[in-house]
Design an enzyme around this catalytic site. Structure first.
Site, PDB file in Angstrom:
ATOM      1  N   HIS A 124       0.834  -1.205   0.000  1.00 15.95           N
ATOM      2  CA  HIS A 124       0.000   0.000   0.000  1.00 15.95           C
ATOM      3  C   HIS A 124       0.874   1.262   0.000  1.00 15.95           C
ATOM      4  CE1 HIS A 124      -3.580   2.458   1.166  1.00 15.95           C
ATOM      5  NE2 HIS A 124      -2.644   3.205   1.730  1.00 15.95           N
ATOM      6  N   GLU A 125       1.805   1.323   0.952  1.00 13.31           N
ATOM      7  CA  GLU A 125       2.651   2.528   1.046  1.00 13.31           C
ATOM      8  C   GLU A 125       3.535   2.667  -0.196  1.00 13.31           C
ATOM      9  OE1 GLU A 125       1.865   4.667   3.180  1.00 13.31           O
ATOM     10  OE2 GLU A 125       0.622   3.364   4.415  1.00 13.31           O
ATOM     11  N   HIS A 128       1.828   4.632  -2.787  1.00 10.97           N
ATOM     12  CA  HIS A 128       2.007   6.079  -2.564  1.00 10.97           C
ATOM     13  C   HIS A 128       3.417   6.505  -2.989  1.00 10.97           C
ATOM     14  CE1 HIS A 128      -1.688   6.927  -0.428  1.00 10.97           C
ATOM     15  NE2 HIS A 128      -1.464   6.038   0.511  1.00 10.97           N
ATOM     16  N   GLU A 132      -4.536   8.180  -2.939  1.00 10.20           N
ATOM     17  CA  GLU A 132      -5.047   6.929  -2.365  1.00 10.20           C
ATOM     18  C   GLU A 132      -5.403   5.928  -3.466  1.00 10.20           C
ATOM     19  OE1 GLU A 132      -5.167   5.039   1.142  1.00 10.20           O
ATOM     20  OE2 GLU A 132      -4.702   7.150   0.897  1.00 10.20           O
TER      21      GLU A 132
HETATM   22 ZN    ZN Z   1      -2.890   5.331   1.975  1.00 11.36          ZN
END
Ligand code: ZN
Length: 502
Positions: free
Chosen positions: A266-267, A270, A296
């Site tokens: 997830h990170e 980003h 996001e």
């Molecule tokens: Zn996030």
């Protein structure tokens, strides 16, 4: 006539200075969450407050305002210059319109409210937090009024996270999405199928888990020469606000093989965005995402659409067996796939699966909206929370700890942020649909661990633009359609109906 060089010489040094201060603050915050010794907490808070003050002063100083106005009025300014000044003005206007007295009052109230929120959680009682929330809400109202808005007051707060987005549009999107989600959740519940979790009650060596996250990050194309991964209690993406210094954190849980890996992925979603922002415009407001939801959408895409897909797990199963042989002997890839995609209505948002997650967000959105419209008193929040949870998810918390006190956002004054999560999910599904059209062999590539073509697509269609376009325009350029919920619904149907035999 002024040339591009003249215009740049007038405004860029001011902009670079601001972005350098912001980047340094971000590094200090990263350090605070990772390596800072405990005793440094109060001096770090003072240092950050000092830098915040300098940043605010420079941002609101008249010379910058004049430089912006001159550039805006210049008929010869290029498209890039206009885009850069547009994003800068957004940041400056918010800072100029809110009086210093109010900024200070909000900052001070947040510190106290956060402490009260922690105490309320210990006591499992919303009443402890209520007066602080009331005060924060009245200050946020004042802030919204200072900023100004059309229609809903909520719009002024939303603007901080989703520039250009309005409540009316969001409400429509959510109203279309909600019944489809509720009926899918009910169908899954009614299927009677319980997915087995073969990973439960096992221990996965933390060092080996760490090694696994590094391997996956490298496969995703995370540039370790321009970033790093460390550990923290709450995973996040930070760094120096520059594509050459992007830092992610993760949290390894020895009892779970999935949570550390998925939070890394997830990170990294980003982080790839940050590393892919236009280098030519680094240290300006052009080198940033146009909204929280677009940011996001990148992390959710990687975590849910790629990281929770069957080809992803089938590719990594041999590696998992090499690392955790004994624990995974009798586990098939189908078992793993089911284990990471179990849908179950639950009380806690951050632990929710990708189907029920958005219903948690809608509960919060409805409540925030009602609070700002004065349709709901803070005293009635816990009751309204329970009512909406029952209506949307069919589960009701017995304690405020699992209810209205679970998120840190309101205590931090972040009112209006929650919708970005769901909007990010909606956008990620639109991007997947378009990507599948452009790369028909996508799932075969993922099955072979070839993830770079995904990044290249994201680079070309999203990352490279930075804040050149507003979020809705960027999404329309990337996907050929306006933001809508149907690709997300289709995606969920296609994935979860077979899983649950419905
Ligand atoms: Zn996030």
């Amino acid at each position: 006539m002024m040339t591009t060089n003249d215009r740049a010489a007038r405004i860029l040094p001011l902009v670079h200075e601001l972005k350098d201060i912001a980047g340094v603050m971000n590094i200090l915050s990263w350090d605070q969450e990772t390596y800072m010794p405990a005793k440094a907490a109060s001096v770090r808070a003072q240092q950050l407050a000092t830098l915040q003050g300098i940043y605010h002063e420079r941002l609101t100083a008249p010379p910058l305002g004049e430089a912006i106005a001159t550039l805006e009025a210049d008929p010869d300014a290029t498209e890039t210059e206009r885009a850069m000044v547009r994003s800068l003005r957004l940041e400056r206007d918010r800072a100029v319109k809110v009086p210093a007295r109010l900024v200070r009052a909000i900052a001070e109230t947040q510190v106290i409210a956060l402490e009260a929120w922690r105490e309320a959680r210990r006591m499992r009682d919303f009443v402890v937090f209520r007066p602080h929330l009331e005060k924060l809400l009245s200050l946020k109202r004042e802030q919204a009024d200072a900023i100004g808005y059309e229609g809903e007051r909520y719009n002024a707060l939303l603007e901080a996270y989703e520039p250009g987005l309005r409540v009316a549009c969001l409400g429509e999107l959510f109203a279309a999405l909600r019944p489809r989600l509720v009926s899918l959740v009910q169908a899954i519940g009614g299927s009677g199928r319980q997915l087995r979790n073969p990973l439960a009650n096992r221990r996965f060596d933390p060092d080996k888990q760490w090694e696994l996250t590094l391997r996956v990050l490298a496969d995703m194309g995370f540039d370790f020469g321009a970033g790093r991964q460390d550990r923290s209690t709450h995973p996040f993406t930070g760094g120096a606000n520059h594509p050459h210094d992007v830092r992610i954190t993760t949290r390894i849980d020895p009892g779970s093989l999935v949570s550390g890996l998925m939070s890394s992925v997830h990170e990294a979603g980003h982080a790839l965005y940050e590393q892919g922002l236009p280098l030519a415009h680094a240290r300006t407001y052009l080198a940033q995402a146009p909204s929280c939801s677009v940011h996001e959408s990148q992390s959710r895409f990687w975590e849910n659409m790629i990281g929770r897909s069957l080809p992803f797990w089938s590719h990594y199963l041999p590696e998992l067996r090499r690392l955790f042989g004994a624990e995974l002997q009798s586990v098939s890839v189908e078992d793993l796939y089911a284990a990471v995609n179990t849908v179950r209505p639950s009380l806690i948002r951050v632990e929710a699966d990708e189907v029920t997650y958005n219903l948690h967000v809608m509960v919060r959105f409805e409540l925030e909206l009602a609070l700002l419209r004065d349709d709901l008193r803070p005293a009635d929040l816990p009751d309204s929370w329970r009512k909406l949870m029952d209506e949307y998810l069919g589960v009701v918390p017995t304690s405020d700890l699992d209810g209205v006190l679970q998120d840190i956002h309101w205590a931090c004054g972040d009112i209006g942020y929650f919708p970005s999560y769901t909007l990010g999910n909606i956008i990620s599904a639109m991007l997947l649909e378009k990507m599948l059209g452009d790369i028909p062999a996508l799932w075969e590539l993922v099955g072979r661990g070839e993830l770079r073509p995904i990044v290249e697509w994201q680079r070309a269609n999203i990352h490279v633009h930075g804040f050149r376009y507003r979020a809705e325009e960027l999404v329309e350029r990337a996907t050929g359609r306006r933001i809508c919920e149907s690709p997300f619904i289709d995606y969920l149907d296609k994935k979860y109906r077979p899983l649950y035999g419905i």
